[in-house]
Write an enzyme that holds these catalytic residues in place. Structure first.
Site, PDB file in Angstrom:
ATOM      1  N   GLY A 161       2.381   2.034   5.338  1.00 37.33           N
ATOM      2  CA  GLY A 161       3.522   1.209   5.717  1.00 37.33           C
ATOM      3  C   GLY A 161       4.264   1.731   6.925  1.00 37.33           C
ATOM      4  O   GLY A 161       4.790   0.951   7.727  1.00 37.33           O
TER       5      GLY A 161
ATOM      6  N   GLU B 153       5.723  -3.418   1.038  1.00 42.82           N
ATOM      7  CA  GLU B 153       5.797  -3.052  -0.384  1.00 42.82           C
ATOM      8  C   GLU B 153       4.985  -1.774  -0.541  1.00 42.82           C
ATOM      9  O   GLU B 153       3.750  -1.806  -0.615  1.00 42.82           O
ATOM     10  CB  GLU B 153       5.236  -4.171  -1.264  1.00 42.82           C
ATOM     11  CG  GLU B 153       5.992  -5.482  -1.167  1.00 42.82           C
ATOM     12  CD  GLU B 153       7.352  -5.462  -1.812  1.00 42.82           C
ATOM     13  OE1 GLU B 153       7.694  -4.433  -2.438  1.00 42.82           O
ATOM     14  OE2 GLU B 153       8.070  -6.459  -1.702  1.00 42.82           O
TER      15      GLU B 153
ATOM     16  N   GLY C 209       0.821  -1.201   0.000  1.00 38.81           N
ATOM     17  CA  GLY C 209       0.000   0.000   0.000  1.00 38.81           C
ATOM     18  C   GLY C 209       0.855   1.250   0.000  1.00 38.81           C
ATOM     19  O   GLY C 209       2.001   1.245  -0.464  1.00 38.81           O
ATOM     20  N   SER C 210       0.317   2.310   0.544  1.00 44.50           N
ATOM     21  CA  SER C 210       1.011   3.598   0.550  1.00 44.50           C
ATOM     22  C   SER C 210       2.134   3.622   1.579  1.00 44.50           C
ATOM     23  O   SER C 210       2.141   2.838   2.542  1.00 44.50           O
ATOM     24  CB  SER C 210       0.019   4.720   0.865  1.00 44.50           C
ATOM     25  OG  SER C 210      -0.431   4.616   2.209  1.00 44.50           O
TER      26      SER C 210
ATOM     27  N   CYS D 181       2.320   0.063  -8.785  1.00 45.24           N
ATOM     28  CA  CYS D 181       3.381   0.655  -7.961  1.00 45.24           C
ATOM     29  C   CYS D 181       4.653   0.840  -8.776  1.00 45.24           C
ATOM     30  O   CYS D 181       5.491   1.680  -8.442  1.00 45.24           O
ATOM     31  CB  CYS D 181       3.638  -0.189  -6.720  1.00 45.24           C
ATOM     32  SG  CYS D 181       3.974  -1.915  -7.070  1.00 45.24           S
TER      33      CYS D 181
END
Length: 507
Positions: free
Chosen positions: A243, A260, A238-239, A294
């Site tokens: 994270g 990630e 995610g963002s 991403c």
């Protein structure tokens, strides 16, 4: 095409997979298709009690699954791969309906699941440790790997099934149960996969209850996985903002996090580049999945001497690329996930224009039969300097372009962002290619030559540095993230020599 027909399409596929209608209808969170903006179904959030019960079942499953021989665990993953092969078209269709991907990308994501299953099956016979020379006579020193425990997987909307499979296929062969919280925007794909895994489990026989589970909902459900000490590994996609919270909370209880996170990926085009190749690679990297990967290409640095040869060609592609409803015909760019994503794109373009940028594209596009979707023409943004929105990740098809003068400047520009996921260079100069891949070159976890930043293969470990989180999933030795290391010394002699020559003599 109507909202009712899309919902019926989803229900038909889920029904054939064996998902109970109560899982996607009735009271719950409405799941909207980005294609039309209309509802596909409703999925209830898992209650705190249901999440607690799922964690308990997973913990029990771990105690049984860790004792199953690894090659036998690999057989279960092989059967999952078989079910995915048989369901590829249907599951790819669910991805398209729920995420808005064009059909080839929806099916491509399922192919990625199949590929990682194949990889994991082979891996199940290669979870190898080390035999290490001991300094002590009549001693053997060795290192081995054991299952880590329950793995919690939190996935994002843009790759709703592939990223789960990267984690799950490896975790399962490593001896770990998997507890999955999909994005609240894309739970239907998770329910579909859960049903396919149940088919494989029935064929396998003897799968512990709770080995693979799905819990649905928003942030509070993810937080329950993040904070529970029974979850040994939390893999979160995610963002960077998300994270940062996950990493801190998992570390607080000394758990393990695989993160990630965001990417603000760049490509460099040098004077020796093959421009025909570069145009195609740049177009896919920047526009594929409507800029919602991403690894999407977001920054492009073009040498002064070829800028006027390359950028007008790119601008022509941006003006003519097919944008529209992925169900209505062959298009390359589908919808953004929702109106909020469209607003973020509009805001970034406005900020770039305020800095003097020249923008090609970026406008709203009407998609016949899909008026409720958020369709935007990809935007090519020629920037006077790397500043403002160019330093941020906007999850939309925006490509910022900047001139550069020499190779060292290009490397400095590329590395001058907080993210470090993917990067690439277009060159036929051996020195530039090798310099880009050297310790003094790209600072990203992924660095490609003569290809774009997107489209990673499962054989290599996937992940990035800096605020991308440092996590690694999928191939190579990423399996070690799902296991714990044990170092053992065995004395098979009759004396007790101590390491480092230490003496401790007692009668």
């Amino acid at each position: 095409m109507t909202a009712e027909s899309l919902a019926s399409d989803i229900a038909d596929i889920l029904g054939r997979f064996g998902v109970a209608p109560s899982r996607y209808s009735g009271v719950g969170r409405t799941i909207a298709s980005p294609i039309t903006g209309e509802g596909l179904g409703t999925v209830a959030d898992s209650t705190p009690a249901a999440v607690e019960a799922a964690i308990a079942r997973a913990a029990d499953a771990f105690r049984a699954w860790r004792l199953v021989p690894a090659p036998r665990r690999g057989e279960f993953v092989r059967l999952i791969g078989e079910e995915l092969r048989a369901a590829k078209a249907d599951l790819g269709r669910v991805v398209t309906l729920e995420v808005g991907k064009v059909p080839s990308e929806g099916e491509g994501e399922v192919q990625e699941m199949i590929d990682i299953c194949d990889f994991a099956v082979g891996l199940s016979r290669q979870l190898q440790g080390l035999a290490i020379p001991s300094e002590r006579p009549d001693h053997r020193l060795m290192e081995q790997w054991h299952p880590a425990g329950v793995v919690g997987v939190i996935t994002a909307f843009n790759f709703p099934v592939a990223v789960w499979s990267w984690n799950a296929a490896l975790a399962l062969v490593c001896g770990d149960p998997v507890l999955w919280k999909p994005s609240e925007k894309t739970p239907l794909t998770a329910l579909a996969v859960e049903a396919l895994v149940a088919r494989a489990a029935a064929r396998f026989g003897g799968v512990p209850d709770g080995l693979v589970q799905v819990v649905t909902g928003g942030r509070e459900v993810g937080a329950a996985l993040v904070d529970d000490p029974r979850i040994a590994v939390v893999s979160a996609t995610g963002s960077t903002r998300m994270g940062r919270v996950v990493g801190e909370r998992v570390a607080r209880r000394f758990g393990r996090a695989i993160l990630e996170l965001g990417g603000n990926n760049a490509s460099i085009v040098t004077p020796s580049a093959d421009l025909d190749l570069a145009v195609r690679a740049i177009a896919f990297g920047a526009m594929g999945t409507a800029g919602q990967r991403c690894t999407t290409l977001r920054r492009l640095f073009v040498h002064d001497t070829i800028y006027d040869a390359l950028v007008p060609r790119l601008a022509a592609v941006y003006r003519t690329v097919s944008v529209g409803n992925p169900l209505a015909g062959p298009v390359l760019v589908g919808p953004l996930v929702d109106a909020a994503a469209g607003a973020a794109m509009d805001g970034a373009l406005a900020a770039a224009r305020a800095l003097g940028a020249a923008v090609t594209g970026g406008e709203a596009v009407a998609a016949p039969g899909a008026a409720g979707g958020c369709y935007r023409r990809p935007a090519l943004v020629e920037m006077p300097a790397q500043q403002g929105p160019m330093l941020e990740e906007t999850f939309a098809p925006i490509l910022y372009v900047l001139r550069y003068g020499d190779f060292a400047e290009a490397i400095e520009l590329q590395n001058a962002v907080v993210q470090g996921l993917s990067s690439s260079i277009f060159t036929t100069d051996f020195r530039e290619a090798e310099g880009f891949l050297s310790a003094a070159g790209s600072d990203c976890g992924i660095a490609n030559v003569n290809m774009g930043t997107s489209g990673a293969e499962i054989g290599g470990a996937f992940g990035g540095e800096k605020e991308t989180g440092g996590g690694r999933e999928s191939g190579s030795d990423a399996w070690k993230g799902y296991m714990r290391r044990m170092t053992s010394a065995i004395n098979y002699g009759r004396s007790l020599p101590l390491a480092q020559g230490v003496r401790f003599d007692v009668e």
